[in-house]
Scaffold this motif. Structure first.
Motif, PDB file in Angstrom:
ATOM      1  N   CYS A  29      -6.920   0.636  -0.160  1.00 40.03           N
ATOM      2  CA  CYS A  29      -6.100   1.654  -0.831  1.00 40.03           C
ATOM      3  C   CYS A  29      -6.115   1.549  -2.349  1.00 40.03           C
ATOM      4  N   SER A  30      -6.931   0.673  -2.890  1.00 39.87           N
ATOM      5  CA  SER A  30      -6.868   0.425  -4.326  1.00 39.87           C
ATOM      6  C   SER A  30      -8.250   0.426  -4.961  1.00 39.87           C
TER       7      SER A  30
ATOM      8  N   ASP B  67       0.603   2.110  -3.841  1.00 34.83           N
ATOM      9  CA  ASP B  67      -0.588   2.963  -3.856  1.00 34.83           C
ATOM     10  C   ASP B  67      -0.280   4.401  -3.453  1.00 34.83           C
TER      11      ASP B  67
ATOM     12  N   ALA C 238       0.824  -1.208   0.000  1.00 34.33           N
ATOM     13  CA  ALA C 238       0.000   0.000   0.000  1.00 34.33           C
ATOM     14  C   ALA C 238       0.858   1.257   0.000  1.00 34.33           C
TER      15      ALA C 238
ATOM     16  N   LYS D 159      -6.542   4.827   1.671  1.00 37.27           N
ATOM     17  CA  LYS D 159      -5.474   5.622   1.066  1.00 37.27           C
ATOM     18  C   LYS D 159      -5.542   7.064   1.560  1.00 37.27           C
TER      19      LYS D 159
ATOM     20  N   GLU E 129     -10.946   3.103  -1.717  1.00 34.71           N
ATOM     21  CA  GLU E 129      -9.720   3.871  -1.528  1.00 34.71           C
ATOM     22  C   GLU E 129      -9.788   4.783  -0.304  1.00 34.71           C
TER      23      GLU E 129
END
Length: 237
Positions: free
Chosen positions: A213-214, A24, A20, A223, A220
């Protein structure tokens, strides 16, 4: 900024955190073995991360043995010198066991392991400073949890200090931001999902933002949390 992710025997979320942060968030990341006695490559502008898992098999108590790993002596010194330290799930438990964060993580109220998506909302000084960052601020974040001992507890005096100092980072809530008994997955006192130390450079939380996070995973929100919490310099005052 550079991140060091500590790997203990029994860590199982270290790869998630490494990926991550590196892929990311596009950050420099270095794995750190638990026997390491030298983290001098990290400055106080950097961040040490304690990931989730079952360090040392969760013998005695979650985080109780990991607290005495050689690397933790360095991590404690790093934090006391103002460096950022961040613990997720088992990492949060280790931070409380080591005295870097107040309180304790107890067995879930229903004595069951819980693994699911739920909602948390920012609180304290973190919420106030996030309001100046409209790209990342949300009233509610959808983040996964996976723990059997995540019920945060602090005695009444400590709880009042956390509130007065704005040290409560996240609270469990429903999708609309309401704090209800049903939205509290583990019986944590005051729906607390994450806290900081008084110096605002040590952070711990039970939910796993690195697992959200994706866009490929359909979420997300994590993130946004990692970016604003770990990379925003104004949080350290």
């Amino acid at each position: 900024m550079k991140f060091g992710v500590v790997i203990f025997p029994g860590s199982n979320c270290d790869r998630d955190m490494l990926d991550a942060l590196q892929y990311d968030l596009n950050q420099e990341v270095v794995p750190l073995w638990h026997k390491s006695e030298d983290i001098s490559a990290f400055s106080t502008e950097d961040c040490i991360v304690l990931p989730g898992g079952f360090s040392y098999g969760d013998y005695l108590r979650c985080g109780a043995i990991a607290r005495f790993s050689p690397v933790m002596k360095q991590v404690i010194e790093f934090a006391n010198n103002g460096g950022k330290v961040y613990g997720v799930c088992n990492g949060f438990q280790i931070l409380c066991e080591s005295g870097l964060l107040p309180g304790a993580l107890l067995r879930n109220e229903r004595q069951q392991y819980i693994c699911k998506n739920l909602f948390i909302k920012p609180d304290g000084f973190y919420k106030e400073q996030l309001k100046d960052d409209p790209e990342r601020f949300q009233e509610v974040y959808k983040i996964p949890i996976a723990h059997g001992e995540g019920r945060f507890y602090a005695n009444p005096q400590t709880l009042e200090e956390l509130k007065a100092n704005g040290q409560i980072l996240f609270r469990y809530c429903d999708a609309s931001g309401n704090e209800t008994p049903e939205s509290n997955p583990n019986g944590a006192i005051d729906n607390i999902a994450g806290i900081s130390n008084a110096g605002r450079n040590v952070f711990g939380m039970m939910p796993h933002p690195e697992r959200a996070c994706s866009a490929v995973l359909g979420n997300e929100d994590g993130k946004k949390i990692l970016t604003s919490l770990l990379m925003a310099r104004q949080l350290v005052s």
